[in-house]
Design a protein around this motif. Sequence first.
Motif, mmCIF file in Angstrom:
data_model
loop_
_atom_site.group_PDB
_atom_site.id
_atom_site.type_symbol
_atom_site.label_atom_id
_atom_site.label_comp_id
_atom_site.label_asym_id
_atom_site.label_seq_id
_atom_site.Cartn_x
_atom_site.Cartn_y
_atom_site.Cartn_z
ATOM 1 N N UNK A 114 0.851 -1.188 0.000
ATOM 2 C CA UNK A 114 0.000 0.000 0.000
ATOM 3 C C UNK A 114 0.888 1.241 0.000
ATOM 4 N N UNK A 115 0.492 2.271 -0.683
ATOM 5 C CA UNK A 115 -0.807 2.532 -1.283
ATOM 6 C C UNK A 115 -1.017 1.940 -2.677
ATOM 7 N N UNK A 116 -0.070 1.177 -3.171
ATOM 8 C CA UNK A 116 -0.255 0.516 -4.457
ATOM 9 C C UNK A 116 -1.475 -0.415 -4.340
ATOM 10 N N UNK A 117 -2.385 -0.401 -5.308
ATOM 11 C CA UNK A 117 -3.604 -1.199 -5.229
ATOM 12 C C UNK A 117 -3.438 -2.659 -5.671
ATOM 13 N N UNK A 118 -2.222 -3.089 -5.904
ATOM 14 C CA UNK A 118 -1.979 -4.430 -6.427
ATOM 15 C C UNK A 118 -2.687 -5.515 -5.594
ATOM 16 N N UNK A 119 -2.631 -5.412 -4.278
ATOM 17 C CA UNK A 119 -3.274 -6.411 -3.415
ATOM 18 C C UNK A 119 -4.781 -6.424 -3.573
ATOM 19 N N UNK A 120 -5.382 -5.255 -3.672
ATOM 20 C CA UNK A 120 -6.831 -5.180 -3.864
ATOM 21 C C UNK A 120 -7.230 -5.738 -5.225
ATOM 22 N N UNK A 121 -6.446 -5.423 -6.235
ATOM 23 C CA UNK A 121 -6.739 -5.948 -7.575
ATOM 24 C C UNK A 121 -6.596 -7.468 -7.613
ATOM 25 N N UNK A 122 -5.672 -7.988 -6.852
ATOM 26 C CA UNK A 122 -5.486 -9.432 -6.772
ATOM 27 C C UNK A 122 -6.716 -10.092 -6.124
ATOM 28 N N UNK A 123 -7.245 -9.475 -5.086
ATOM 29 C CA UNK A 123 -8.462 -9.980 -4.437
ATOM 30 C C UNK A 123 -9.615 -9.977 -5.435
ATOM 31 N N UNK A 124 -9.776 -8.872 -6.161
ATOM 32 C CA UNK A 124 -10.849 -8.779 -7.161
ATOM 33 C C UNK A 124 -10.749 -9.922 -8.170
ATOM 34 N N UNK A 125 -9.548 -10.163 -8.638
ATOM 35 C CA UNK A 125 -9.332 -11.208 -9.645
ATOM 36 C C UNK A 125 -9.610 -12.601 -9.069
ATOM 37 N N UNK A 126 -9.080 -12.893 -7.899
ATOM 38 C CA UNK A 126 -9.256 -14.211 -7.293
ATOM 39 C C UNK A 126 -10.713 -14.525 -6.957
ATOM 40 N N UNK A 127 -11.450 -13.511 -6.511
ATOM 41 C CA UNK A 127 -12.853 -13.725 -6.146
ATOM 42 C C UNK A 127 -13.814 -13.388 -7.282
ATOM 43 N N UNK A 128 -13.256 -12.981 -8.426
ATOM 44 C CA UNK A 128 -14.037 -12.647 -9.619
ATOM 45 C C UNK A 128 -15.101 -11.583 -9.308
ATOM 46 N N UNK A 129 -14.621 -10.479 -8.750
ATOM 47 C CA UNK A 129 -15.506 -9.388 -8.343
ATOM 48 C C UNK A 129 -15.204 -8.122 -9.127
ATOM 49 N N UNK A 130 -16.211 -7.276 -9.256
ATOM 50 C CA UNK A 130 -16.044 -5.965 -9.863
ATOM 51 C C UNK A 130 -15.792 -4.953 -8.740
#
Length: 184
Positions: A114-130
């Motif tokens: 953080x503050x890089x959003x890489x971790x949040x984007x990874x969560x979105x991808x893994x859980x297939x969320x928008x």
Amino acid sequence: MDDVLINSASNMRYALLQTAKSMQIKLSFESYRKYLGLPFEKILKNMGIKKDISKKKINKIKINKKFIKQLYKLKKDYFLAVFTSKNRSRTKIILSEKKLFDCIITADDVSSGKPNPQGLKKILKLLKLKPSNCLYIGDSIYDYKASKLANIKYRHASWGYDKKINKINYIKTINSLDQIKKIF
């Protein structure tokens, strides 16, 4: 995760005092606090600390009991995920007792914290969320910036470490995890 789900302030203070003692230097917890939300190694580096002894009491850190009940309720209707600046070994020790989270991303799982959003984007991808279907609850400026860069709604935990952020930046707060259902 710190002070949003867990209270690790006493462990942080202990580690900082022990580090200061072993290095024979003066360190203040207030100096440490301004870096909260960054990966731990970055905090140490920013403070000029080369030795990490913070694991000594880590097994004493638990999820705040009042949140466990709220999280189980939320889990019935939502995916729950954690993006933390803690490393995997610390996170595993702290969160191991409960199977509450569908996804846990730590500092070890990303190339930039953080503050890089890489971790949040990874969560979105893994859980297939928008991003538009998600809410990120944090307690630091770094959490806020990461959520904005990932296009995820953010609510500042009023019980968290940084209590001034919402007054300075007019960031919306949340006073209880029970309020999440009102946001969606």
